[in-house]
Design a protein around this motif. Sequence first.
Motif, PDB file in Angstrom:
ATOM      1  N   ALA A   1      88.792  94.322  80.753  1.00 14.49           N
ATOM      2  CA  ALA A   1      87.859  93.305  81.452  1.00 14.49           C
ATOM      3  C   ALA A   1      87.145  92.140  80.551  1.00 14.49           C
ATOM      4  CB  ALA A   1      86.657  94.278  81.803  1.00 14.49           C
ATOM      5  N   THR A   2      86.894  91.225  81.354  1.00 16.38           N
ATOM      6  CA  THR A   2      86.445  89.878  80.867  1.00 16.38           C
ATOM      7  C   THR A   2      85.400  89.232  81.476  1.00 16.38           C
ATOM      8  OG1 THR A   2      88.445  89.387  79.719  1.00 16.38           O
ATOM      9  CG2 THR A   2      87.017  87.618  79.899  1.00 16.38           C
ATOM     10  N   LEU A   3      84.076  89.035  80.900  1.00  8.67           N
ATOM     11  CA  LEU A   3      83.047  88.270  81.464  1.00  8.67           C
ATOM     12  C   LEU A   3      83.104  86.656  81.074  1.00  8.67           C
ATOM     13  CD1 LEU A   3      80.296  88.176  83.011  1.00  8.67           C
ATOM     14  CD2 LEU A   3      79.144  88.366  80.813  1.00  8.67           C
ATOM     15  N   TYR A   4      83.525  85.993  82.277  1.00  7.12           N
ATOM     16  CA  TYR A   4      83.875  84.782  82.047  1.00  7.12           C
ATOM     17  C   TYR A   4      82.515  83.678  82.057  1.00  7.12           C
ATOM     18  CZ  TYR A   4      87.084  80.508  81.508  1.00  7.12           C
ATOM     19  OH  TYR A   4      87.919  79.485  81.409  1.00  7.12           O
ATOM     20  N   ASP A   5      82.654  82.625  81.177  1.00  9.79           N
ATOM     21  CA  ASP A   5      81.544  81.475  81.592  1.00  9.79           C
ATOM     22  C   ASP A   5      82.320  80.386  81.958  1.00  9.79           C
ATOM     23  OD1 ASP A   5      79.860  79.293  81.310  1.00  9.79           O
ATOM     24  OD2 ASP A   5      78.953  80.114  79.340  1.00  9.79           O
ATOM     25  N   ARG A   6      82.183  80.168  83.441  1.00  8.17           N
ATOM     26  CA  ARG A   6      82.839  79.145  84.247  1.00  8.17           C
ATOM     27  C   ARG A   6      82.406  77.621  83.807  1.00  8.17           C
ATOM     28  NH1 ARG A   6      84.820  80.655  89.446  1.00  8.17           N
ATOM     29  NH2 ARG A   6      84.402  82.683  89.968  1.00  8.17           N
ATOM     30  N   ASN A   7      81.149  77.451  83.438  1.00  4.34           N
ATOM     31  CA  ASN A   7      80.848  76.282  82.827  1.00  4.34           C
ATOM     32  C   ASN A   7      81.307  75.765  81.613  1.00  4.34           C
ATOM     33  OD1 ASN A   7      79.222  75.863  85.299  1.00  4.34           O
ATOM     34  ND2 ASN A   7      77.176  76.378  84.046  1.00  4.34           N
ATOM     35  N   ARG A   8      81.150  76.885  80.536  1.00  4.75           N
ATOM     36  CA  ARG A   8      81.888  76.475  79.278  1.00  4.75           C
ATOM     37  C   ARG A   8      83.309  76.806  78.988  1.00  4.75           C
ATOM     38  NH1 ARG A   8      76.912  79.334  78.281  1.00  4.75           N
ATOM     39  NH2 ARG A   8      75.133  77.654  77.304  1.00  4.75           N
ATOM     40  N   ARG A   9      83.956  77.313  80.117  1.00  2.94           N
ATOM     41  CA  ARG A   9      85.394  77.498  80.231  1.00  2.94           C
ATOM     42  C   ARG A   9      85.940  78.486  79.013  1.00  2.94           C
ATOM     43  NH1 ARG A   9      84.920  72.533  82.102  1.00  2.94           N
ATOM     44  NH2 ARG A   9      85.228  72.259  84.306  1.00  2.94           N
ATOM     45  N   ILE A  10      84.959  79.242  78.675  1.00  5.55           N
ATOM     46  CA  ILE A  10      85.395  80.438  77.493  1.00  5.55           C
ATOM     47  C   ILE A  10      84.769  81.862  78.067  1.00  5.55           C
ATOM     48  CG2 ILE A  10      85.417  78.810  75.675  1.00  5.55           C
ATOM     49  CD1 ILE A  10      82.482  79.989  74.967  1.00  5.55           C
ATOM     50  N   PRO A  11      85.526  83.020  77.439  1.00  6.23           N
ATOM     51  CA  PRO A  11      84.899  84.072  77.593  1.00  6.23           C
ATOM     52  C   PRO A  11      83.882  84.499  77.071  1.00  6.23           C
ATOM     53  CG  PRO A  11      86.818  84.249  76.230  1.00  6.23           C
ATOM     54  CD  PRO A  11      86.724  83.106  76.802  1.00  6.23           C
ATOM     55  N   VAL A  12      82.699  85.072  77.487  1.00 10.26           N
ATOM     56  CA  VAL A  12      81.622  85.634  76.996  1.00 10.26           C
ATOM     57  C   VAL A  12      81.976  86.884  76.187  1.00 10.26           C
ATOM     58  CG1 VAL A  12      79.299  86.561  77.044  1.00 10.26           C
ATOM     59  CG2 VAL A  12      80.026  84.885  78.847  1.00 10.26           C
ATOM     60  N   TYR A  13      82.744  87.869  76.716  1.00 13.73           N
ATOM     61  CA  TYR A  13      83.103  88.950  76.086  1.00 13.73           C
ATOM     62  C   TYR A  13      84.429  89.416  76.746  1.00 13.73           C
ATOM     63  CZ  TYR A  13      80.597  91.923  79.236  1.00 13.73           C
ATOM     64  OH  TYR A  13      80.281  92.582  80.260  1.00 13.73           O
ATOM     65  N   SER A  14      85.223  90.276  76.057  1.00 12.77           N
ATOM     66  CA  SER A  14      86.463  91.080  76.442  1.00 12.77           C
ATOM     67  C   SER A  14      86.076  92.392  76.090  1.00 12.77           C
ATOM     68  CB  SER A  14      87.742  90.449  76.070  1.00 12.77           C
ATOM     69  OG  SER A  14      88.071  89.376  76.920  1.00 12.77           O
ATOM     70  N   ALA A  15      86.151  93.591  76.870  1.00 11.24           N
ATOM     71  CA  ALA A  15      86.260  94.765  76.735  1.00 11.24           C
ATOM     72  C   ALA A  15      87.445  95.602  76.851  1.00 11.24           C
ATOM     73  CB  ALA A  15      85.259  95.377  77.681  1.00 11.24           C
ATOM     74  N   TYR A  16      87.882  96.553  76.229  1.00 11.62           N
ATOM     75  CA  TYR A  16      89.216  97.227  76.080  1.00 11.62           C
ATOM     76  C   TYR A  16      89.185  98.341  75.309  1.00 11.62           C
ATOM     77  CZ  TYR A  16      90.019  95.008  71.404  1.00 11.62           C
ATOM     78  OH  TYR A  16      89.785  94.479  69.861  1.00 11.62           O
ATOM     79  N   LEU A  17      90.265  99.257  75.461  1.00  9.31           N
ATOM     80  CA  LEU A  17      90.437 100.247  74.539  1.00  9.31           C
ATOM     81  C   LEU A  17      91.422 100.068  73.564  1.00  9.31           C
ATOM     82  CD1 LEU A  17      91.046 103.090  77.563  1.00  9.31           C
ATOM     83  CD2 LEU A  17      88.925 102.416  76.333  1.00  9.31           C
ATOM     84  N   TYR A  18      90.909 100.353  72.300  1.00  7.26           N
ATOM     85  CA  TYR A  18      92.086 100.352  71.200  1.00  7.26           C
ATOM     86  C   TYR A  18      93.276 101.227  71.136  1.00  7.26           C
ATOM     87  CZ  TYR A  18      93.327  99.779  66.164  1.00  7.26           C
ATOM     88  OH  TYR A  18      93.985  99.720  65.000  1.00  7.26           O
ATOM     89  N   GLN A  19      94.354 100.743  71.473  1.00  8.96           N
ATOM     90  CA  GLN A  19      95.573 101.467  71.322  1.00  8.96           C
ATOM     91  C   GLN A  19      96.649 100.700  70.849  1.00  8.96           C
ATOM     92  OE1 GLN A  19      95.433 101.988  75.761  1.00  8.96           O
ATOM     93  NE2 GLN A  19      94.761 104.031  75.501  1.00  8.96           N
ATOM     94  N   PRO A  20      96.662 100.512  69.376  1.00 10.74           N
ATOM     95  CA  PRO A  20      97.712  99.887  68.755  1.00 10.74           C
ATOM     96  C   PRO A  20      99.286 100.267  68.771  1.00 10.74           C
ATOM     97  CG  PRO A  20      96.405 100.890  67.339  1.00 10.74           C
ATOM     98  CD  PRO A  20      95.878 101.176  68.542  1.00 10.74           C
ATOM     99  N   GLY A  21     100.202  99.465  68.745  1.00 10.03           N
ATOM    100  CA  GLY A  21     101.273 100.069  68.517  1.00 10.03           C
ATOM    101  C   GLY A  21     102.301  98.864  68.131  1.00 10.03           C
ATOM    102  N   PRO A  22     103.530  99.305  67.805  1.00  9.47           N
ATOM    103  CA  PRO A  22     104.555  98.348  67.418  1.00  9.47           C
ATOM    104  C   PRO A  22     105.120  97.431  68.600  1.00  9.47           C
ATOM    105  CG  PRO A  22     105.706 100.124  67.428  1.00  9.47           C
ATOM    106  CD  PRO A  22     104.149 100.569  67.802  1.00  9.47           C
ATOM    107  N   GLY A  23     105.660  96.420  68.263  1.00 10.72           N
ATOM    108  CA  GLY A  23     106.372  95.600  69.411  1.00 10.72           C
ATOM    109  C   GLY A  23     106.220  93.963  69.004  1.00 10.72           C
ATOM    110  N   LYS A  24     106.871  93.375  69.894  1.00  6.71           N
ATOM    111  CA  LYS A  24     106.602  91.789  69.565  1.00  6.71           C
ATOM    112  C   LYS A  24     105.539  91.146  70.063  1.00  6.71           C
ATOM    113  CE  LYS A  24     111.791  91.265  69.621  1.00  6.71           C
ATOM    114  NZ  LYS A  24     112.904  90.623  70.281  1.00  6.71           N
ATOM    115  N   ARG A  25     104.952  89.910  69.658  1.00  4.36           N
ATOM    116  CA  ARG A  25     104.078  89.133  69.908  1.00  4.36           C
ATOM    117  C   ARG A  25     104.674  88.161  71.204  1.00  4.36           C
ATOM    118  NH1 ARG A  25      99.066  87.142  67.914  1.00  4.36           N
ATOM    119  NH2 ARG A  25      99.023  84.650  68.808  1.00  4.36           N
ATOM    120  N   PRO A  26     103.933  88.476  72.314  1.00  2.00           N
ATOM    121  CA  PRO A  26     104.120  87.497  73.521  1.00  2.00           C
ATOM    122  C   PRO A  26     104.041  86.045  72.980  1.00  2.00           C
ATOM    123  CG  PRO A  26     102.938  89.234  74.223  1.00  2.00           C
ATOM    124  CD  PRO A  26     102.960  89.290  72.593  1.00  2.00           C
TER     125      PRO A  26
END
Length: 276
Positions: free
Chosen positions: A62-87
């Motif tokens: 989930a992301t709270l986005y600032d439309r005026n400044r065109r940046i996210p205020v914050y992003s919220a997620y679950l930490y679930q790391p794993g191996p793999g390629k970077r997109p």
Amino acid sequence: MLLLLLLQVSVSCLWLGRSEVVTSFESSCPQFFFRETPPGEALEPKRAAWICQRYKNQYYFATLYDRNRRIPVYSAYLYQPGPGKRPKTWLVEPQLMGPTYPKTMEREWTLLNDFSGSLEKLRKSQAILQDYKNLTGLNRGHLNPSSHHHDFSSRMATFTLTNIVPQDEKLNGGAWKNYEQQTMMRRTQGCNTTYVIVGAVPGNNYIAKGRVNKPSHIWSSACCEVDANHRKAWAVIAENDKNKVQLLTLGQLEDVLTQLYGGDQVSLFDRACPRE
């Protein structure tokens, strides 16, 4: 009978209107927040957009986005790391342009060519790839990092420009990267579930001819559930022009953010998450 028909139509309209850009996280994608409790209103900008980040018909964060400044205020997620390629492919959020556009994030080219979007309308709604070209001393800094996810689709979902801020390149590739990859791994030992909220404090400078704000600070907070009765928390903050990360308690970070925003007391997690 007429009343029943009207009720069915009303429900149908609500379902069809359910989209990536939502009215609240509590009702749409609360699973990314500890005890389904998003941060309070103290961080909300004047023109906010609540985005349940959706890729290939699945919500990933989930992301709270600032439309005026065109940046996210914050992003919220679950930490679930794993191996793999970077997109490598970058995406944008169609529904910031309007509810008639796709509910899932898309490439700029796809949105403009396959869904009849206009570049000008896209530019007005959010940051675009052109904004991040020819930067000096800055690069595209993830709030929610791809390395904190376990498969390609979840990592791909983080490559949306609504999850990106102009970040000091030395910080992004240095102390911040060390926090994301090393400190988080150590701190989450023994955690069953770790909820993370990463944010950016708006600054006084902009890139792309004033289109995209350069944050003054980048911060991260985590609330870890060890078991049903035990939790632990931690936080960090970094000035966005220095290669240095300061480790804090959750309570200390909330107090620092309250001072930086100059408004109401900031609360990032439900009160059951320890502040000390």
